[in-house]
Design an enzyme around this catalytic site. Structure first.
Site, PDB file in Angstrom:
ATOM      1  N   SER A 186       0.762  -1.161  -0.138  1.00 42.53           N
ATOM      2  CA  SER A 186      -0.020   0.099   0.109  1.00 42.53           C
ATOM      3  C   SER A 186       1.064   1.328  -0.069  1.00 42.53           C
ATOM      4  O   SER A 186       2.006   1.076   0.619  1.00 42.53           O
ATOM      5  CB  SER A 186      -0.942   0.068   1.149  1.00 42.53           C
ATOM      6  OG  SER A 186      -1.411   1.312   1.631  1.00 42.53           O
ATOM      7  N   TYR A 217      -1.892  -1.025  10.230  1.00 40.98           N
ATOM      8  CA  TYR A 217      -2.126  -1.475   8.931  1.00 40.98           C
ATOM      9  C   TYR A 217      -0.961  -0.903   8.118  1.00 40.98           C
ATOM     10  O   TYR A 217      -0.202  -1.762   7.093  1.00 40.98           O
ATOM     11  CB  TYR A 217      -3.496  -0.994   8.302  1.00 40.98           C
ATOM     12  CG  TYR A 217      -3.672  -1.311   6.857  1.00 40.98           C
ATOM     13  CD1 TYR A 217      -4.269  -2.168   6.554  1.00 40.98           C
ATOM     14  CD2 TYR A 217      -3.228  -0.122   6.120  1.00 40.98           C
ATOM     15  CE1 TYR A 217      -4.367  -2.587   5.189  1.00 40.98           C
ATOM     16  CE2 TYR A 217      -3.570  -0.637   4.480  1.00 40.98           C
ATOM     17  CZ  TYR A 217      -4.115  -1.616   4.215  1.00 40.98           C
ATOM     18  OH  TYR A 217      -4.159  -1.817   2.782  1.00 40.98           O
TER      19      TYR A 217
HETATM   20  N1  LIG Z   1      -8.700  -1.116  -1.581  1.00 36.78           N
HETATM   21  C1  LIG Z   1      -7.718  -0.395  -1.110  1.00 36.78           C
HETATM   22  O1  LIG Z   1      -8.025   0.736  -0.811  1.00 36.78           O
HETATM   23  C2  LIG Z   1      -6.417  -0.847  -0.670  1.00 36.78           C
HETATM   24  C3  LIG Z   1      -5.339   0.145  -0.818  1.00 36.78           C
HETATM   25  C4  LIG Z   1      -4.177  -0.517  -0.640  1.00 36.78           C
HETATM   26  C5  LIG Z   1      -3.853  -1.700  -0.535  1.00 36.78           C
HETATM   27  N2  LIG Z   1      -4.947  -2.619  -0.366  1.00 36.78           N
HETATM   28  C6  LIG Z   1      -4.595  -4.183  -0.150  1.00 36.78           C
HETATM   29  O2  LIG Z   1      -5.050  -4.814  -1.520  1.00 36.78           O
HETATM   30  C7  LIG Z   1      -5.382  -6.085  -0.920  1.00 36.78           C
HETATM   31  C8  LIG Z   1      -6.642  -6.556  -1.267  1.00 36.78           C
HETATM   32  O3  LIG Z   1      -7.545  -5.813  -0.601  1.00 36.78           O
HETATM   33  P1  LIG Z   1      -9.121  -5.337  -1.102  1.00 36.78           P
HETATM   34  O4  LIG Z   1      -9.079  -3.834  -1.190  1.00 36.78           O
HETATM   35  O5  LIG Z   1      -9.270  -5.954  -2.619  1.00 36.78           O
HETATM   36  O6  LIG Z   1      -9.866  -5.857  -0.186  1.00 36.78           O
HETATM   37  P2  LIG Z   1     -11.244  -6.799  -0.105  1.00 36.78           P
HETATM   38  O7  LIG Z   1     -12.445  -6.101  -1.174  1.00 36.78           O
HETATM   39  O8  LIG Z   1     -11.918  -6.430   1.300  1.00 36.78           O
HETATM   40  O9  LIG Z   1     -10.901  -8.092  -0.422  1.00 36.78           O
HETATM   41  C9  LIG Z   1      -9.993  -8.752   0.430  1.00 36.78           C
HETATM   42  C10 LIG Z   1      -9.974 -10.147   0.081  1.00 36.78           C
HETATM   43  O10 LIG Z   1      -9.193 -11.069   0.951  1.00 36.78           O
HETATM   44  C11 LIG Z   1     -10.022 -12.240   1.180  1.00 36.78           C
HETATM   45  N3  LIG Z   1      -9.914 -12.201   2.907  1.00 36.78           N
HETATM   46  C12 LIG Z   1     -10.106 -11.507   3.993  1.00 36.78           C
HETATM   47  N4  LIG Z   1      -9.937 -12.220   5.052  1.00 36.78           N
HETATM   48  C13 LIG Z   1      -9.136 -13.564   4.819  1.00 36.78           C
HETATM   49  C14 LIG Z   1      -8.636 -14.567   5.300  1.00 36.78           C
HETATM   50  N5  LIG Z   1      -8.874 -14.612   6.599  1.00 36.78           N
HETATM   51  N6  LIG Z   1      -8.295 -15.444   4.731  1.00 36.78           N
HETATM   52  C15 LIG Z   1      -8.534 -15.574   3.305  1.00 36.78           C
HETATM   53  N7  LIG Z   1      -8.645 -14.602   2.690  1.00 36.78           N
HETATM   54  C16 LIG Z   1      -9.367 -13.539   3.140  1.00 36.78           C
HETATM   55  C17 LIG Z   1     -11.417 -11.723   1.041  1.00 36.78           C
HETATM   56  O11 LIG Z   1     -12.160 -12.846   0.820  1.00 36.78           O
HETATM   57  P3  LIG Z   1     -13.058 -13.822   1.925  1.00 36.78           P
HETATM   58  O12 LIG Z   1     -13.671 -12.691   2.654  1.00 36.78           O
HETATM   59  O13 LIG Z   1     -14.073 -14.622   0.919  1.00 36.78           O
HETATM   60  O14 LIG Z   1     -12.275 -14.654   2.523  1.00 36.78           O
HETATM   61  C18 LIG Z   1     -11.216 -10.937  -0.212  1.00 36.78           C
HETATM   62  O15 LIG Z   1     -11.120 -11.797  -1.163  1.00 36.78           O
HETATM   63  C19 LIG Z   1      -5.079  -5.916   0.564  1.00 36.78           C
HETATM   64  O16 LIG Z   1      -4.005  -6.607   0.730  1.00 36.78           O
HETATM   65  C20 LIG Z   1      -5.378  -4.548   1.193  1.00 36.78           C
HETATM   66  O17 LIG Z   1      -4.663  -4.451   2.087  1.00 36.78           O
HETATM   67  C21 LIG Z   1      -6.126  -2.070  -0.671  1.00 36.78           C
END
Ligand SMILES: NC(=O)c1ccc[n+]([C@@H]2O[C@H](COP(=O)([O-])OP(=O)(O)OC[C@H]3O[C@@H](n4cnc5c(N)ncnc54)[C@H](OP(=O)(O)O)[C@@H]3O)[C@@H](O)[C@H]2O)c1
Length: 264
Positions: free
Chosen positions: A142, A155
């Site tokens: 991030s 985080y």
């Molecule tokens: N969105 C942003 O603004 C942003 C910015 C910077 C970095 N990121 C990073 O990008 C990555 C993806 O985030 P996202 O924004 O796509 O989030 P998201 O929409 O909340 O998706 C998170 C994914 O992780 C899975 N997950 C959550 N807990 C889990 C567990 N205990 N075991 C296995 N899988 C799990 C969820 O699926 P299930 O619930 O089905 O398990 C889902 O597929 C993360 O590492 C996040 O920190 C996001």
């Protein structure tokens, strides 16, 4: 599974958000897929769509990556399946609150998913890829790795860890033909915001990227051979200056003598 010539990509957190778009784009690039997350129904629905649209083979591996037995099953798959050529370490969560507002269980959950899981999965994939002298590890960090003051320090600290892990691993495996990339998204419209009790629409609209362009940009960075890809950062020179300053310090960071300013 039948084997694509590009091999299989194992994507964690593939049930929605950034991981689901990686699955889509990697399938369209001809990779077979292994989709990992907790929600089997969503993974199966994505798998069915991608099989129908692209013809690639898709396996679903339901796992809670904060559960050590489940995590070990995914490590085992990475270690033992020679078809795997790509790992996308994407699953992650944010806190609903900061360090001082969160329970020990919530803090441990974040560390388990954002730090322990990607570390053990990168180790398993890295060992297999080095042996085969090929493979790609993509770690989703991030921009908060550079901006702890903008969030909660926990985080953001987990993402600084992912960046550091990536840079260290990339340097150690580059001569073995293995690529490692850290992707640093800014705010991106996914479920992570509502899952952590936040409203992404509270940000100015120009701060928030849509998930499709984010992943497409990250793959352009991968194709360019970048170790660190920051899709929202318009002025690449800002990162280059920062990184050059960091590298310039390295020869001076370990010394017999205390720096003069600390002499009593
Ligand atoms: N969105 C942003 O603004 C942003 C910015 C910077 C970095 N990121 C990073 O990008 C990555 C993806 O985030 P996202 O924004 O796509 O989030 P998201 O929409 O909340 O998706 C998170 C994914 O992780 C899975 N997950 C959550 N807990 C889990 C567990 N205990 N075991 C296995 N899988 C799990 C969820 O699926 P299930 O619930 O089905 O398990 C889902 O597929 C993360 O590492 C996040 O920190 C996001």
């Amino acid at each position: 599974m039948t084997q694509s010539t590009k091999g299989a990509a194992l994507v964690t957190g593939a049930s929605t958000g950034i991981g689901a778009v990686y699955a889509d784009r990697l399938a369209k690039r001809g990779h077979d897929l292994i989709l990992v997350a907790r929600n089997t129904e969503r993974l199966e629905a994505l798998a069915a769509r991608l099989r129908a649209e692209t013809g690639v083979a898709v396996d679903v591996l339901t796992a809670d990556l904060t559960n050590r037995a489940d995590l070990n099953r995914v490590e085992q798959r990475l270690a033992s399946d020679p078809a795997i050529t790509v790992l996308v370490n994407n699953a992650g969560l944010a806190l609903n609150g900061g360090l001082l507002d969160s329970t020990p269980a919530e803090l441990e959950q974040l560390i388990a998913l954002n730090i322990t899981a990607p570390t053990l999965l990168a180790a398993a994939a890295g060992r297999a890829f080095v042996t085969r002298k090929a493979g790609v590890i993509i770690n989703i960090a991030s921009v908060l790795a550079f901006a702890p003051e903008m969030f909660d320090g926990v985080y953001s600290g987990s993402k600084a860890y992912v960046l550091n892990l990536t840079q260290g691993l990339a340097a150690s495996v580059k001569d073995a033909g293995v690529r490692v990339q850290a992707v640093l998204p800014g705010a991106t419209r996914t479920e992570i915001w509502e899952r952590s009790g936040k409203d992404v629409d509270a940000f100015p609209a120009e701060w928030v990227m849509e998930v499709g362009p984010l992943v497409d940009a990250a793959l352009v960075g991968l194709d360019k051979g970048e170790t660190v890809t920051i899709p929202p950062l318009a002025d690449e020179g800002q990162f280059t200056t920062f990184n050059d300053a960091r590298l310039a310090m390295q020869p001076f960071l370990s010394r017999r003598d205390v720096a003069a300013r600390y002499l009593a």
